[in-house]
Scaffold this motif. Structure first.
Motif, PDB file in Angstrom:
ATOM      1  N   LYS A  30       0.852  -1.184   0.000  1.00 34.76           N
ATOM      2  CA  LYS A  30       0.000   0.000   0.000  1.00 34.76           C
ATOM      3  C   LYS A  30       0.889   1.236   0.000  1.00 34.76           C
ATOM      4  O   LYS A  30       1.749   1.394   0.874  1.00 34.76           O
ATOM      5  N   LYS A  31       0.718   2.085  -1.007  1.00 31.05           N
ATOM      6  CA  LYS A  31       1.518   3.296  -1.166  1.00 31.05           C
ATOM      7  C   LYS A  31       3.013   2.987  -1.152  1.00 31.05           C
ATOM      8  O   LYS A  31       3.812   3.698  -0.539  1.00 31.05           O
ATOM      9  N   GLY A  32       3.366   1.885  -1.811  1.00 31.26           N
ATOM     10  CA  GLY A  32       4.766   1.513  -1.961  1.00 31.26           C
ATOM     11  C   GLY A  32       5.396   0.850  -0.753  1.00 31.26           C
ATOM     12  O   GLY A  32       6.585   0.520  -0.774  1.00 31.26           O
ATOM     13  N   LYS A  33       4.615   0.607   0.300  1.00 36.06           N
ATOM     14  CA  LYS A  33       5.155   0.004   1.510  1.00 36.06           C
ATOM     15  C   LYS A  33       4.450  -1.312   1.800  1.00 36.06           C
ATOM     16  O   LYS A  33       3.248  -1.465   1.537  1.00 36.06           O
ATOM     17  N   LEU A  34       5.200  -2.262   2.358  1.00 31.50           N
ATOM     18  CA  LEU A  34       4.616  -3.541   2.725  1.00 31.50           C
ATOM     19  C   LEU A  34       3.525  -3.335   3.772  1.00 31.50           C
ATOM     20  O   LEU A  34       3.656  -2.506   4.675  1.00 31.50           O
ATOM     21  N   ARG A  35       2.486  -4.126   3.646  1.00 30.51           N
ATOM     22  CA  ARG A  35       1.338  -3.944   4.528  1.00 30.51           C
ATOM     23  C   ARG A  35       1.344  -4.986   5.653  1.00 30.51           C
ATOM     24  O   ARG A  35       1.518  -6.182   5.417  1.00 30.51           O
ATOM     25  N   PHE A  36       1.151  -4.505   6.863  1.00 26.27           N
ATOM     26  CA  PHE A  36       1.011  -5.348   8.047  1.00 26.27           C
ATOM     27  C   PHE A  36      -0.304  -4.978   8.725  1.00 26.27           C
ATOM     28  O   PHE A  36      -0.643  -3.796   8.825  1.00 26.27           O
ATOM     29  N   VAL A  37      -1.041  -5.978   9.201  1.00 25.56           N
ATOM     30  CA  VAL A  37      -2.264  -5.650   9.933  1.00 25.56           C
ATOM     31  C   VAL A  37      -1.880  -5.146  11.316  1.00 25.56           C
ATOM     32  O   VAL A  37      -0.936  -5.644  11.945  1.00 25.56           O
ATOM     33  N   ALA A  38      -2.593  -4.136  11.767  1.00 26.09           N
ATOM     34  CA  ALA A  38      -2.316  -3.553  13.081  1.00 26.09           C
ATOM     35  C   ALA A  38      -2.862  -4.453  14.185  1.00 26.09           C
ATOM     36  O   ALA A  38      -3.811  -5.226  13.987  1.00 26.09           O
ATOM     37  N   LYS A  71      -9.033  -2.126  10.306  1.00 26.90           N
ATOM     38  CA  LYS A  71      -8.582  -1.017   9.452  1.00 26.90           C
ATOM     39  C   LYS A  71      -8.676   0.342  10.143  1.00 26.90           C
ATOM     40  O   LYS A  71      -8.247   1.352   9.577  1.00 26.90           O
ATOM     41  N   VAL A  72      -9.202   0.382  11.348  1.00 36.09           N
ATOM     42  CA  VAL A  72      -9.353   1.659  12.055  1.00 36.09           C
ATOM     43  C   VAL A  72      -8.008   2.348  12.293  1.00 36.09           C
ATOM     44  O   VAL A  72      -7.907   3.578  12.134  1.00 36.09           O
ATOM     45  N   PRO A  73      -6.934   1.615  12.653  1.00 37.94           N
ATOM     46  CA  PRO A  73      -5.641   2.300  12.824  1.00 37.94           C
ATOM     47  C   PRO A  73      -5.139   2.991  11.552  1.00 37.94           C
ATOM     48  O   PRO A  73      -4.293   3.886  11.633  1.00 37.94           O
ATOM     49  N   ASP A  74      -5.643   2.578  10.394  1.00 35.57           N
ATOM     50  CA  ASP A  74      -5.264   3.223   9.129  1.00 35.57           C
ATOM     51  C   ASP A  74      -6.116   4.447   8.828  1.00 35.57           C
ATOM     52  O   ASP A  74      -6.016   5.027   7.737  1.00 35.57           O
ATOM     53  N   GLY A  75      -6.992   4.823   9.769  1.00 32.57           N
ATOM     54  CA  GLY A  75      -7.827   5.996   9.577  1.00 32.57           C
ATOM     55  C   GLY A  75      -9.126   5.718   8.855  1.00 32.57           C
ATOM     56  O   GLY A  75      -9.831   6.653   8.467  1.00 32.57           O
ATOM     57  N   LYS A  76      -9.452   4.436   8.691  1.00 35.85           N
ATOM     58  CA  LYS A  76     -10.692   4.076   7.998  1.00 35.85           C
ATOM     59  C   LYS A  76     -11.798   3.785   9.008  1.00 35.85           C
ATOM     60  O   LYS A  76     -11.531   3.468  10.171  1.00 35.85           O
ATOM     61  N   PRO A  77     -13.059   3.870   8.569  1.00 34.02           N
ATOM     62  CA  PRO A  77     -14.160   3.567   9.489  1.00 34.02           C
ATOM     63  C   PRO A  77     -14.252   2.075   9.767  1.00 34.02           C
ATOM     64  O   PRO A  77     -13.638   1.255   9.078  1.00 34.02           O
ATOM     65  N   GLU A  78     -15.001   1.728  10.774  1.00 38.02           N
ATOM     66  CA  GLU A  78     -15.231   0.321  11.071  1.00 38.02           C
ATOM     67  C   GLU A  78     -15.934  -0.352   9.900  1.00 38.02           C
ATOM     68  O   GLU A  78     -16.769   0.256   9.223  1.00 38.02           O
ATOM     69  N   ASN A  79     -15.591  -1.605   9.674  1.00 37.25           N
ATOM     70  CA  ASN A  79     -16.267  -2.387   8.646  1.00 37.25           C
ATOM     71  C   ASN A  79     -17.670  -2.773   9.097  1.00 37.25           C
ATOM     72  O   ASN A  79     -17.979  -2.793  10.295  1.00 37.25           O
ATOM     73  N   GLN A  80     -18.495  -3.108   8.118  1.00 37.24           N
ATOM     74  CA  GLN A  80     -19.867  -3.522   8.375  1.00 37.24           C
ATOM     75  C   GLN A  80     -20.040  -4.995   7.990  1.00 37.24           C
ATOM     76  O   GLN A  80     -19.170  -5.594   7.353  1.00 37.24           O
ATOM     77  N   TRP A 123       0.548  -1.874  19.827  1.00 37.72           N
ATOM     78  CA  TRP A 123      -0.857  -2.151  20.102  1.00 37.72           C
ATOM     79  C   TRP A 123      -1.658  -0.854  19.973  1.00 37.72           C
ATOM     80  O   TRP A 123      -1.208   0.216  20.427  1.00 37.72           O
ATOM     81  N   TYR A 124      -2.844  -0.951  19.376  1.00 37.16           N
ATOM     82  CA  TYR A 124      -3.738   0.190  19.222  1.00 37.16           C
ATOM     83  C   TYR A 124      -4.962  -0.019  20.104  1.00 37.16           C
ATOM     84  O   TYR A 124      -5.502  -1.126  20.185  1.00 37.16           O
ATOM     85  N   TYR A 125      -5.390   1.054  20.741  1.00 41.38           N
ATOM     86  CA  TYR A 125      -6.530   0.980  21.663  1.00 41.38           C
ATOM     87  C   TYR A 125      -7.636   1.899  21.161  1.00 41.38           C
ATOM     88  O   TYR A 125      -7.413   3.080  20.903  1.00 41.38           O
ATOM     89  N   PHE A 126      -8.828   1.326  21.039  1.00 39.38           N
ATOM     90  CA  PHE A 126      -9.970   2.109  20.575  1.00 39.38           C
ATOM     91  C   PHE A 126     -11.189   1.741  21.413  1.00 39.38           C
ATOM     92  O   PHE A 126     -11.373   0.585  21.809  1.00 39.38           O
ATOM     93  N   GLN A 127     -12.030   2.721  21.637  1.00 35.19           N
ATOM     94  CA  GLN A 127     -13.292   2.466  22.308  1.00 35.19           C
ATOM     95  C   GLN A 127     -14.193   1.710  21.352  1.00 35.19           C
ATOM     96  O   GLN A 127     -14.350   2.090  20.189  1.00 35.19           O
ATOM     97  N   LYS A 128     -14.772   0.619  21.810  1.00 40.64           N
ATOM     98  CA  LYS A 128     -15.709  -0.129  20.969  1.00 40.64           C
ATOM     99  C   LYS A 128     -17.005   0.639  20.838  1.00 40.64           C
ATOM    100  O   LYS A 128     -17.532   1.180  21.812  1.00 40.64           O
ATOM    101  N   ASN A 129     -17.526   0.696  19.608  1.00 38.53           N
ATOM    102  CA  ASN A 129     -18.805   1.384  19.378  1.00 38.53           C
ATOM    103  C   ASN A 129     -19.962   0.462  19.691  1.00 38.53           C
ATOM    104  O   ASN A 129     -19.839  -0.745  19.634  1.00 38.53           O
TER     105      ASN A 129
END
Length: 288
Positions: free
Chosen positions: A75-83, A195-204, A282-288
């Motif tokens: 992605k954008k020329g860089k190897l992708r790792f899941v957060a 995908k939230v750490p990448d700035g994207k919304p939660e998946n449905q 590690w990324y921390y997010f409030q669950k919706n």
């Protein structure tokens, strides 16, 4: 049928590729040449392992490259790792795909109302063993989750390796719920937020995030197998590479020599590049 793998390039690099050979030593496509069914009468399927459990590198069958080796997504020329979204670390199952399936991006699924994601159908293998990248294992299907990923249908088949010590205990999605409490809920949470750490919304999800049963999952697999047959069976204008050595009705069938030539131009295997430090964050997010 048994299979082996051949690495090319350095692991954790843009050049890394994992090619497949059959038992006769011929280079093959894991997308097109490995049969979907290991035992059709018993609904046992072949699974190609792309990502071992607990790892982060987003490896996948390269659908647009000749012979479709496994490579790391870019992605954008860089190897992708899941957060790592707390409390998860990497992939929480052995992750991979069913060969000879394809989620057609021109087909609107009647159950989800969305078109396919242009990839083989994905599998989350829930057995007790951590499998290896490039393993081809026989799995029995237990159910499925219908992820809607950026507006596309992305089925996630829940399955278990038939050779796993626990396999005899699992024959339905309810068995997973009973014997691995919290695992299905964790699976929904993982796919919702990865995908939230990448700035994207939660998946449905379709069906409100509920898992569908084994029969439903097998029917979804059958539909994607028919879409694959149409893809590989005639000339088309898509970017998908259908080069293969075994589908006799396909206009994309090639010789053993042609397949070998694809691999021989790739760089030799050569160690591993160090992982970037952020892979362990590690990324921390409030669950919706």
């Amino acid at each position: 049928m048994s299979y082996c793998i051949e690495e090319r390039g350095c692991f954790n690099s843009l050049e890394y590729r994992l090619y497949f050979k059959n038992s006769e030593g011929q280079y093959i496509s894991p997308f097109h040449d490995i049969p979907l069914f290991a035992d059709e009468a018993k609904n046992v399927f072949n699974m190609v392992v792309e990502v071992p459990r607990w790892t982060n590198a987003k490896m996948e069958i390269a659908t647009k490259e000749p012979l479709n080796p496994i490579k790391q997504d870019v992605k954008k020329g860089k190897l992708r790792f899941v957060a790592n979204v707390f409390p998860h670390k990497g992939y929480i199952w052995n992750y991979g795909a069913l060969p000879q399936t394809w989620e057609d991006p021109q087909h609107c699924d009647s159950d989800t109302g969305c078109k396919g994601d242009n990839d083989p159908i994905d599998v989350c293998e829930i057995g007790s063993k951590v499998l290896a990248r490039g393993d081809v294992v026989k799995v029995k299907v237990l159910g499925t989750l219908a992820l809607i990923d950026e507006g596309e249908t992305d089925w996630k088949i829940i399955a278990i390796n038939v050779e796993d010590p626990e396999a005899a205990n699992y024959n339905s999605i309810d068995d997973v719920r009973r014997l691995k409490p919290g695992y299905l809920e964790a699976t929904v949470d993982w796919f919702r937020r990865y995908k939230v750490p990448d700035g994207k919304p939660e998946n449905q999800f379709a069906f409100g995030g509920d898992f569908k049963d084994k029969d439903f999952a097998i029917n979804a697999i059958g539909n994607t197998h028919e879409h694959w047959k149409a893809l590989v069976g005639k000339e088309h204008g898509t970017e998908i590479c259908c080069k293969n050595i075994s589908v006799t009705s396909s206009p994309f069938i090639c010789t053993e020599g042609d397949a070998k030539a694809v691999v021989e131009v790739q760089p030799a295997s050569g160690g591993s590049v160090s992982l970037p430090s952020e892979v362990d964050r590690w990324y921390y997010f409030q669950k919706n």
